[in-house]
Write a protein that holds these residues in place. Structure first.
Motif, short mmCIF file in Angstrom:
data_model
loop_
_atom_site.label_atom_id
_atom_site.label_comp_id
_atom_site.label_asym_id
_atom_site.label_seq_id
_atom_site.Cartn_x
_atom_site.Cartn_y
_atom_site.Cartn_z
N SER A 121 51.87 14.52 43.81
CA SER A 121 50.92 14.49 44.07
C SER A 121 49.48 12.77 44.24
O SER A 121 50.40 12.04 43.78
N VAL A 133 45.03 15.40 54.74
CA VAL A 133 45.99 16.60 53.30
C VAL A 133 47.65 16.13 53.72
O VAL A 133 48.09 16.14 55.11
N GLN A 179 43.37 20.08 37.58
CA GLN A 179 43.18 18.78 38.04
C GLN A 179 42.37 18.42 36.48
O GLN A 179 41.91 18.45 36.20
N ASP A 193 47.42 19.62 44.76
CA ASP A 193 45.37 20.15 45.34
C ASP A 193 45.04 21.42 45.37
O ASP A 193 43.99 22.63 45.36
N GLY A 208 41.95 18.80 56.57
CA GLY A 208 41.69 18.11 55.97
C GLY A 208 40.88 16.35 56.14
O GLY A 208 39.91 16.27 55.81
N SER A 267 38.68 20.29 47.99
CA SER A 267 40.15 20.81 47.21
C SER A 267 38.57 22.51 47.98
O SER A 267 39.98 23.47 48.95
N ARG A 315 38.37 16.74 41.65
CA ARG A 315 38.69 16.70 43.49
C ARG A 315 38.26 17.61 43.74
O ARG A 315 38.98 18.74 45.18
N TYR A 360 45.48 14.36 49.92
CA TYR A 360 44.90 15.98 49.01
C TYR A 360 46.41 16.14 48.93
O TYR A 360 46.81 16.27 50.56
N THR A 361 46.81 16.82 48.43
CA THR A 361 48.21 17.27 48.38
C THR A 361 48.40 19.24 48.32
O THR A 361 47.20 19.41 48.62
#
Length: 414
Positions: A34, A71, A308, A96, A64, A317, A313, A41-42
């Motif tokens: 991450s 992303v 998280q 995320d 993303g 998401s 975040r 953002y993962t």
């Protein structure tokens, strides 16, 4: 709820018993660690067959961009993704957004690492109830389904015609068995399916188990025994091949694709292969014991948002999830995956574009989640004894009744 180490390790063991039921395989694109920076953002998914240049890979990137972030996508096979999700949560670096196989959702929820869709403000009102049910625990949903696949019976029109069988007459188990007997008498083969000792075997057995009225909390009921007796009768009478014990859904399909079989129990994901098989085929719903369509298990994945440390975040998401599951994007995605969309609006568009999907929309409407009905993370401790019972009975090791008695005892200990 903060997951304890014991809870996570128990959940990890449960995820390990679940196998992918869709066309997933291979390894990961990168480490998937991450990135804490606000601009990245993962995202993890179980589609390693799709690289960054594929329509799916491009959609993830575009969602993303629309959310104002980059992303970082990582693709794992289904079981590996579930295991890594639990370990990442234990280490405090869960992705995320994560797309997971639907039976895994309840295991991740039990481990305390998924957010409720209601807490995130995600709108799921248009999702078909039985599809979202696979990701619903205690009346709360923990993800948004990207689509669903399920099982039905493919049939070879030429083989049935030569045997004098009209597929429209197949309404229940007796009429199906009679059709198989006619096919065998005409010199062809009856039905092929997967009874392998993995989740695929349970997945394929469930329509017959549920179609007899079976309940997963009572594997050894007369109804469950009736379903296993049906399969054993077919194998013993040569209406189904003995190699169903080793058949995966892929090898079972390969048998059907030879053109020698009247029927093949398989999934939505084989439609592309069906068009390449070189013979005319049709699709009918799997019949229940006494008529009507048997409930079939739903396959497919849910887009979820893991817990998280930084709750700020979640807003981004949510935007990514909403983008991935919008009607406009679902149509393209479910066409790529050969899934049935989770909303009636998109289903209608799919059938308009490809009429061959109509029986699959009907099959999905009759489907149910493997973890539904309050089973949740208990499902793996029931499924493994069930597929073991199927193996034992079909191989002749035990009678269907004795095999399911043993399975029930094992499930209760689990």
């Amino acid at each position: 709820m903060i997951p304890t180490r014991r809870t996570l390790l128990a959940a990890l063991a449960a995820v390990g018993t679940l196998a992918s039921l869709t066309a997933c395989g291979g390894g990961s694109d990168d480490s998937g660690s991450s990135d804490a920076s606000g601009g990245t953002y993962t995202f993890w998914d179980p589609y390693p067959q799709f690289d960054a240049s594929s329509p799916w890979g491009k959609l993830v990137t575009e969602c993303g961009t629309k959310a104002g972030v980059t992303v970082k996508r990582t693709a794992y096979d289904t079981t590996d993704l579930g295991n890594k999700a639990l370990l990442a949560a234990q280490q405090g670096n869960a992705p995320d957004v994560m797309l997971v196989d639907n039976p895994v959702v309840s295991t991740l929820v039990e481990a305390g690492i998924l957010n409720k869709t209601s807490d995130l403000g995600l709108d799921t009102k248009s999702i078909q109830k039985n599809i979202i049910g696979a990701g619903t625990i205690d009346d709360a949903s923990y993800g948004v389904p990207i689509g669903a696949n399920t099982l039905a019976l493919y049939y070879n029109k030429k083989v049935l015609s030569a045997a004098g069988v009209d597929p429209a007459t197949i309404k229940d188990w007796n009429s199906l068995t009679a059709a198989l007997q006619k096919v065998k008498a005409a010199g062809k083969k009856g039905i092929t399916f997967s009874a392998i000792n993995t989740e695929e075997g349970s997945f394929q057995f469930l329509p017959w188990f549920w179609g007899a009225g079976g309940d997963l909390t009572t594997l050894d009921s007369d109804k469950g025994v009736a379903a296993l007796t049906l399969w054993k009768q077919w194998v013993d009478d040569g209406l189904a091949p003995k190699d169903v014990l080793q058949n995966t859904q892929t090898t079972s399909w390969q048998e059907f694709a030879t053109g020698d079989y009247a029927f093949g129990e398989n999934g939505t994901w084989q439609l592309g292969n069906a068009d390449k098989a070189g013979f005319d085929y049709g699709v009918i719903n799997i019949p229940a014991q006494n008529g009507g369509s048997a409930p079939v298990p739903t396959g497919g994945e849910f887009v979820t948002v893991p817990v998280q440390k930084d709750s700020a975040r979640y807003d981004v998401s949510k935007k990514v999830v909403t983008c991935l599951t919008s009607d406009a994007n679902l149509l393209a995605t479910d066409t790529t995956l050969t899934y049935i969309a989770p909303t009636a609006t998109v289903q209608a568009k799919q059938v308009a574009a490809n009429p061959k999907l109509e029986p699959w929309v009907s099959a999905v409407a009759a489907a149910r989640g493997r973890t539904s009905g309050g089973l949740g993370s208990k499902y793996p401790t029931i499924s493994q004894p069930m597929w073991t019972a199927v193996q034992s009975a079909l191989s002749g090791g035990k009678s269907p009744k004795d095999a399911l008695d043993t399975a029930q005892s094992s499930a209760e200990k689990g």
